[in-house]
Design an enzyme around this catalytic site. Structure first.
Site, PDB file in Angstrom:
ATOM      1  N   GLY A 298       1.136  -0.874   0.246  1.00  8.41           N
ATOM      2  CA  GLY A 298      -0.045  -0.074  -0.151  1.00  8.41           C
ATOM      3  C   GLY A 298       0.695   0.716  -0.274  1.00  8.41           C
ATOM      4  N   SER A 299       0.663   2.310   0.594  1.00 12.23           N
ATOM      5  CA  SER A 299       0.788   3.323   0.664  1.00 12.23           C
ATOM      6  C   SER A 299       2.150   3.941   1.123  1.00 12.23           C
ATOM      7  CB  SER A 299      -0.222   4.782   1.209  1.00 12.23           C
ATOM      8  OG  SER A 299      -1.188   5.217   0.408  1.00 12.23           O
TER       9      SER A 299
END
Length: 582
Positions: A298-299
């Site tokens: 993810g981020s």
């Protein structure tokens, strides 16, 4: 003339010729029989003395020799042999051996096998009588009947007085900490052979060969010191268990990495198992998600993309990126979760966690540059540590522009969380990629295996962005007063049946503390957390993993000798200003 027979004295009987021949061979014609008798007696005494000396010598050998070795000389069965103690960095015992009696049989010496089985079953109620009867009926000279019986059972069986039934003391591995370090330590099988974790690594380092050679005795074992700190391990596990319950997640994991040495100070993955009962490890829900599993991070992966952009020299903190509208690439459309719908500076791309801005950075540098950078940071190859259980990254077969776009913000490339943390440590520690280790390592030893992958100036700017995100961005709930925390949230949708499932999230949070003088990195992961009233209906990383990270840092920073400092200036005046002066 009288005959010869008549000339012999009356009453004498002629000696048979066979006896005369034997007497002649044994004694000759003129031998003193008394001397011969004394010689024979002396020879008999010498022979008997020699026999008794041999018997006495063998008894001494049996007394001085380990019983395990004696039995192994004629037994094809494996025997549990000695292993070294495993200690944490402070000397706490994580694994050790204890001596336990085991029950064996010698079928050729047992008179009534059925009676023997029935009597043994009275002492050991859960004994598999059919299997024991089959073993005692075999033609083998040695068979195991029950490994690791209790001392009381040994005494009761001894009183039965069964011939052909004996006992052997073996080494049994015990783990005083139970499940606290299960995924790190691993476990052994019934023969004390490592089959997972550090225990298996010990065997691959030559311990198994020493066992076979009979050299791995207790007195030759040196304890193995690990980098893990049991105090930190306990605190993290405690917080993760609570977080898993609170957010109704199916699993949780946490990791603490020393940015300067690469030492893994703590590694927790729950649900875990008790290595004293290794059958629990067979449950697929109890895998070590930090090394065995691979995930789209993810981020948190955006930190790598921004570091790549800064290190290239083609972009800097003042660069502007167009996030006014979604990014269209072929049939794919990239959106922002916290859409600002305006031009964003590089720090804003990070603090707002902009997918669009991050994708534009990666596209500007190109596919090959992106691949080369991630390979340099160890994200495209399998990570090797002391733990045998490590997964291969899942890399796109055909890496095209759309792959670079999605990987830039943490989708489309799956790596182990420990692997991602290794790269994040390089972003924080001045640009050095240090292979992580579960063993104790000094900073000098770390420098010998370190590789420079980033410019020191790039690392300074990344520390600034991480701290800025805790002051103004998505990591605010992880900030702990006095420890100058920096961090990055990550929320990724899990792939189910080839599609991203919006209701199944994998949330991660990476933190560094203190951000101006990086020493430790923390990773917190929650698998499929649920929204609760406290999170106002949100289930993203900023609402669960970030606050959990804050709770963990508040507990472990004092244990790691991090002195609190209060009233420190914001990141732009402390970290960024310091970097610009240099």
């Amino acid at each position: 003339m009288q005959s010869l027979a008549a000339s012999k004295p009356e009453g004498m009987v002629r000696e048979p010729w066979r006896r005369r021949l034997v007497r002649h061979v044994l004694y000759g014609k003129s031998v003193d029989r008394a001397v011969k008798a004394r010689a024979r007696i002396g020879l008999a005494i010498v022979l008997f003395g020699l026999c008794y000396a041999i018997i006495a010598g063998r008894l001494v050998m049996y007394a001085a020799t380990d019983n395990t070795t004696v039995r192994r000389s004629y037994s094809a069965d494996a025997v549990a042999t000695a292993r070294p103690d495993i200690l944490d960095r402070n000397g706490e015992v994580l694994a050790t051996d204890v001596r336990m009696p085991s029950l064996f049989g010698e079928p050729h010496r047992i008179i009534d096998k059925d009676e023997a089985v029935e009597l043994l079953a009275t002492v050991i109620p859960d004994l598999d009588t059919a299997e024991v009867r089959e073993r005692l009926s075999s033609r083998r000279r040695f068979v195991w009947l029950r490994r690791e019986i209790t001392t009381k059972q040994r005494q009761e069986i001894h009183r039965l007085g069964l011939p052909g039934i004996g006992f052997m003391h073996e080494n049994k591995r015990v783990y005083p900490a139970g499940p606290l370090v299960s995924h790190l330590i691993g476990h052994v099988n019934i023969d004390n052979q490592g089959i997972a974790g550090i225990e298996k690594w010990l065997d691959t380092r030559g311990l198994a060969d020493l066992h076979l050679a009979g050299l791995a005795r207790d007195r030759l074992q040196r304890p193995v010191e690990l980098a893990v700190d049991m105090r930190v391990q306990h605190a993290i596990r405690d917080e993760l268990v609570k977080a898993r319950t609170k957010y109704k997640a199916i699993a949780a994991a946490g990791l603490v990495l020393d940015a300067r040495t690469g030492e893994i100070v703590s590694m927790v993955s729950v649900p875990d198992y008790d290595p004293n009962n290794p059958r629990e490890a067979l449950d697929p829900t109890r895998i070590n998600r930090l090394t065995t599993g691979v995930f789209e991070m993810g981020s948190t992966f955006k930190a790598l993309t921004l570091a790549m952009a800064i290190d290239s020299g083609r972009m800097n903190l003042n660069s502007i990126f167009d996030a006014r509208a979604p990014l269209q690439h072929g049939k794919h459309t990239i959106h922002d979760y916290h859409g600002q719908k305006r031009m964003l500076s590089m720090p804003e791309v990070f603090t707002y966690s902009s997918n669009i801005g991050t994708a534009r950075m990666a596209l500007a540098l190109g596919v090959e540059h992106h691949k080369q950078f991630l390979r340099r940071l160890g994200q495209l190859d399998r990570l090797r540590t002391e733990l045998p259980e490590s997964a291969e990254p899942i890399v796109p077969r055909r890496w095209q522009e759309i792959n670079t776009i999605t990987i830039a913000f943490g989708h489309g490339l799956s790596v182990s969380p420990l692997q991602a943390m290794m790269a994040n440590a390089a972003l924080m520690n001045g640009g050095l990629l240090i292979p992580p280790t579960f063993r104790k390592r000094t900073e000098e030893e770390a420098m010998q295996v370190a590789t420079r992958v980033l410019k020191p100036d790039t690392s300074e700017k990344m520390r600034y962005l991480m701290r800025l995100n805790a002051e103004k961005g998505t990591a605010r709930r992880a900030d702990v007063d006095g420890f100058y925390v920096g961090g990055k949230t990550g929320t990724s949708e899990k792939v189910v049946n080839g599609r991203y499932a919006k209701n199944k999230l994998l949330n991660t949070f990476t933190a560094v503390f203190p951000a101006d003088q990086p020493r430790y990195l923390l990773l917190v992961m929650l698998d499929e957390p649920q929204a609760i009233p406290e999170t106002k209906g949100f289930a993203t990383s900023g609402w669960n993993t970030a606050p959990v990270a804050g709770l963990i840092i508040a507990r472990i920073a004092p244990l790691l000798a991090i002195t609190p400092r209060f009233d420190l200036p914001p990141a732009d005046r402390l970290i960024l200003a310091s970097a610009q002066r240099r």
